[in-house]
Design a protein around this motif. Structure first.
Motif, short mmCIF file in Angstrom:
data_model
loop_
_atom_site.label_atom_id
_atom_site.label_comp_id
_atom_site.label_asym_id
_atom_site.label_seq_id
_atom_site.Cartn_x
_atom_site.Cartn_y
_atom_site.Cartn_z
N SER A 191 33.53 33.13 47.23
CA SER A 191 32.13 33.53 47.08
C SER A 191 31.89 35.00 47.38
O SER A 191 30.74 35.43 47.41
CB SER A 191 31.24 32.67 47.99
N ILE A 192 32.94 35.78 47.63
CA ILE A 192 32.77 37.19 48.00
C ILE A 192 33.62 38.06 47.09
O ILE A 192 34.80 37.82 46.90
CB ILE A 192 33.15 37.43 49.48
N THR A 193 32.98 39.10 46.53
CA THR A 193 33.66 40.04 45.65
C THR A 193 33.49 41.45 46.19
O THR A 193 32.38 41.85 46.57
CB THR A 193 33.08 39.96 44.22
N LEU A 194 34.56 42.21 46.23
CA LEU A 194 34.54 43.59 46.67
C LEU A 194 34.58 44.50 45.45
O LEU A 194 35.18 44.16 44.43
CB LEU A 194 35.72 43.89 47.58
N GLY A 195 33.93 45.66 45.56
CA GLY A 195 33.91 46.58 44.43
C GLY A 195 34.04 48.02 44.87
O GLY A 195 33.68 48.38 45.99
N PHE A 196 34.55 48.85 43.97
CA PHE A 196 34.63 50.28 44.21
C PHE A 196 34.36 51.00 42.89
O PHE A 196 34.91 50.65 41.86
CB PHE A 196 36.02 50.69 44.73
N GLY A 197 33.48 52.00 42.95
CA GLY A 197 33.18 52.76 41.75
C GLY A 197 31.73 53.17 41.69
O GLY A 197 31.02 53.22 42.70
N THR A 198 31.26 53.47 40.48
CA THR A 198 29.91 53.94 40.24
C THR A 198 29.03 52.80 39.75
O THR A 198 29.40 52.09 38.82
CB THR A 198 29.92 55.07 39.19
N SER A 199 27.86 52.62 40.39
CA SER A 199 26.93 51.58 39.98
C SER A 199 25.54 51.92 40.48
O SER A 199 25.36 52.81 41.32
CB SER A 199 27.36 50.21 40.52
N LEU A 233 41.03 40.24 39.55
CA LEU A 233 40.77 41.67 39.45
C LEU A 233 40.24 42.01 38.06
O LEU A 233 40.80 41.60 37.05
CB LEU A 233 42.06 42.46 39.71
N GLN A 234 39.13 42.76 38.03
CA GLN A 234 38.54 43.16 36.75
C GLN A 234 37.98 44.58 36.84
O GLN A 234 37.68 45.09 37.92
CB GLN A 234 37.43 42.20 36.31
N VAL A 235 37.85 45.20 35.67
CA VAL A 235 37.28 46.54 35.55
C VAL A 235 36.06 46.45 34.65
O VAL A 235 36.10 45.84 33.58
CB VAL A 235 38.29 47.54 34.95
N ILE A 236 34.96 47.06 35.10
CA ILE A 236 33.72 47.12 34.32
C ILE A 236 33.42 48.58 34.02
O ILE A 236 33.44 49.42 34.91
CB ILE A 236 32.55 46.50 35.09
N ALA A 237 33.13 48.88 32.76
CA ALA A 237 32.75 50.24 32.36
C ALA A 237 31.53 50.15 31.44
O ALA A 237 31.51 49.34 30.52
CB ALA A 237 33.90 50.95 31.65
N ALA A 294 37.31 44.23 31.44
CA ALA A 294 38.73 43.95 31.32
C ALA A 294 39.19 43.14 32.52
O ALA A 294 38.97 43.54 33.67
CB ALA A 294 39.54 45.25 31.23
N HIS A 295 39.81 41.99 32.28
CA HIS A 295 40.37 41.16 33.34
C HIS A 295 41.85 41.54 33.52
O HIS A 295 42.68 41.24 32.66
CB HIS A 295 40.24 39.68 32.99
N LEU A 296 42.15 42.20 34.63
CA LEU A 296 43.52 42.61 34.89
C LEU A 296 44.34 41.49 35.51
O LEU A 296 45.57 41.50 35.42
CB LEU A 296 43.52 43.83 35.82
N LEU A 298 35.74 48.83 39.80
CA LEU A 298 36.87 47.92 39.98
C LEU A 298 36.41 46.82 40.92
O LEU A 298 35.96 47.10 42.03
CB LEU A 298 38.06 48.67 40.58
N ARG A 299 36.45 45.55 40.47
CA ARG A 299 35.94 44.43 41.26
C ARG A 299 37.09 43.46 41.59
O ARG A 299 37.88 43.10 40.71
CB ARG A 299 34.83 43.68 40.52
N TYR A 300 37.16 43.08 42.87
CA TYR A 300 38.22 42.19 43.33
C TYR A 300 37.60 40.97 44.01
O TYR A 300 36.79 41.12 44.95
CB TYR A 300 39.14 42.91 44.32
N ARG A 301 37.94 39.80 43.54
CA ARG A 301 37.42 38.56 44.12
C ARG A 301 38.23 38.22 45.36
O ARG A 301 39.27 37.59 45.30
CB ARG A 301 37.48 37.43 43.10
N TRP A 302 37.71 38.65 46.51
CA TRP A 302 38.44 38.53 47.76
C TRP A 302 38.42 37.09 48.28
O TRP A 302 39.43 36.57 48.72
CB TRP A 302 37.80 39.48 48.78
N ARG A 303 37.28 36.46 48.23
CA ARG A 303 37.12 35.06 48.59
C ARG A 303 36.42 34.34 47.43
O ARG A 303 35.98 34.97 46.49
CB ARG A 303 36.30 34.90 49.88
#
Length: 286
Positions: A44-52, A17-21, A11-13, A37-42
């Motif tokens: 070429s750089i993406t930050l994520g939080f969650g289970t993987s 910002l996007q959510v992957i399940a 889901a592209h919020l 939850l993935r956030y494109r900070w720059r």
């Protein structure tokens, strides 16, 4: 039997910002295989939080479309960390020719909580100077080098692991090799009962060769694994595992029929175990 089933949702919020399940209804225990939850900070750089999946080894990061065999390698499955809850940073440069991921995860084995305390740090670095590998049928020469490592201070055991891998392909053929090693050491003052009574080091050497032998629909594949589940002892855990078979594709690769013969030979021990198997598998992905 139904061996595995996964359903992924994206889901592209917002543009950044996007959510992957990812759900695995046939999994033992947690059906939630991935939730981030993935956030494109720059750029070429993406930050994520969650289970993987903790991303230090290559074998267990292969998607279904890249699987050449009915199952993951038995040996790498033993050394895989699995899914953990954590925070990650990912970098991707030069159109994917260089990439990295760093993560800090729960130290306990749960993918949803950190009840036992502790933290785990992991990284993986990949370079593929000539471009990304083919999704299914190799074309021009490509290669990829990768490596990763893990250090975990769990509630009862400390883990140190590392891996290196090489993939090369050309003209319908692909070669993949991987080396893994980990060491698990019980803590002097664990917060939970220890799962290991002494230091144990394990090692895996793996090689896979696959190639299309009839057009784009029939592929032959061979995998050789050498696995030692305890480098300090010689027993039935010292195994040579050979898997060979054929993959038949249709519907542009979305449907895959696989026939595998798996031979296991214990390198040490007084008797030979009768544990070979033949596996016929039907798989689809889209």
């Amino acid at each position: 039997r139904a061996r595995s089933a996964k359903v992924g949702l994206l889901a592209h919020l917002s543009p950044k910002l996007q959510v992957i399940a990812v759900l695995d209804p046939l999994a033992e225990g947690d059906a939630l295989a991935d939730l981030r939850l993935r956030y494109r900070w720059r750029r070429s750089i993406t930050l994520g939080f969650g289970t993987s999946e903790v991303p230090y080894l290559a074998s267990n990061l292969l998607t279904a479309n890249h699987q050449k065999f009915a199952d993951h390698a038995l040996s790498t499955g033993e050394l895989a960390i699995g899914e953990r809850l954590g925070v990650t940073g990912e970098g991707r440069y030069f159109g994917g020719k260089l990439g990295w991921i760093l993560g800090v995860y729960n130290g306990s084995e749960s993918s949803q909580s950190n009840d036992g305390g502790g933290l785990m740090q992991a990284f993986r670095l990949v370079t593929q100077p000539l471009g990304e590998l083919a999704a299914r049928v190799p074309g021009p020469f490509r290669y990829r080098l990768g490596g990763g490592g893990v250090y975990g201070a769990g509630p009862s055991v400390d883990t140190l692991a590392y891996s290196v891998d090489l993939s090369a392909e050309m003209g319908g053929w692909k070669l993949r090799a991987e080396y893994l090693r980990d060491t698990r050491s019980p803590q002097a003052q664990p917060s939970l009962p220890p799962t290991s009574l002494g230091e144990v080091s394990r090692e895996v050497m793996l090689a896979e060769l696959s190639g299309f032998v009839a057009g784009r629909w029939l592929e032959a594949a061979l995998r050789v694994e050498e696995y030692d589940d305890n480098l300090n002892s010689e027993d039935f855990g010292d195994q040579l595992i050979v898997t060979g078979g054929f993959n038949a594709y249709c519907l542009r690769g979305a449907q895959r029929t696989q026939l595998n013969y798996l031979h296991r030979r214990e390198q040490a021990g007084t008797i030979e175990l009768d544990n070979d198997s033949v596996i016929f598998s039907l798989a689809t992905s889209f």
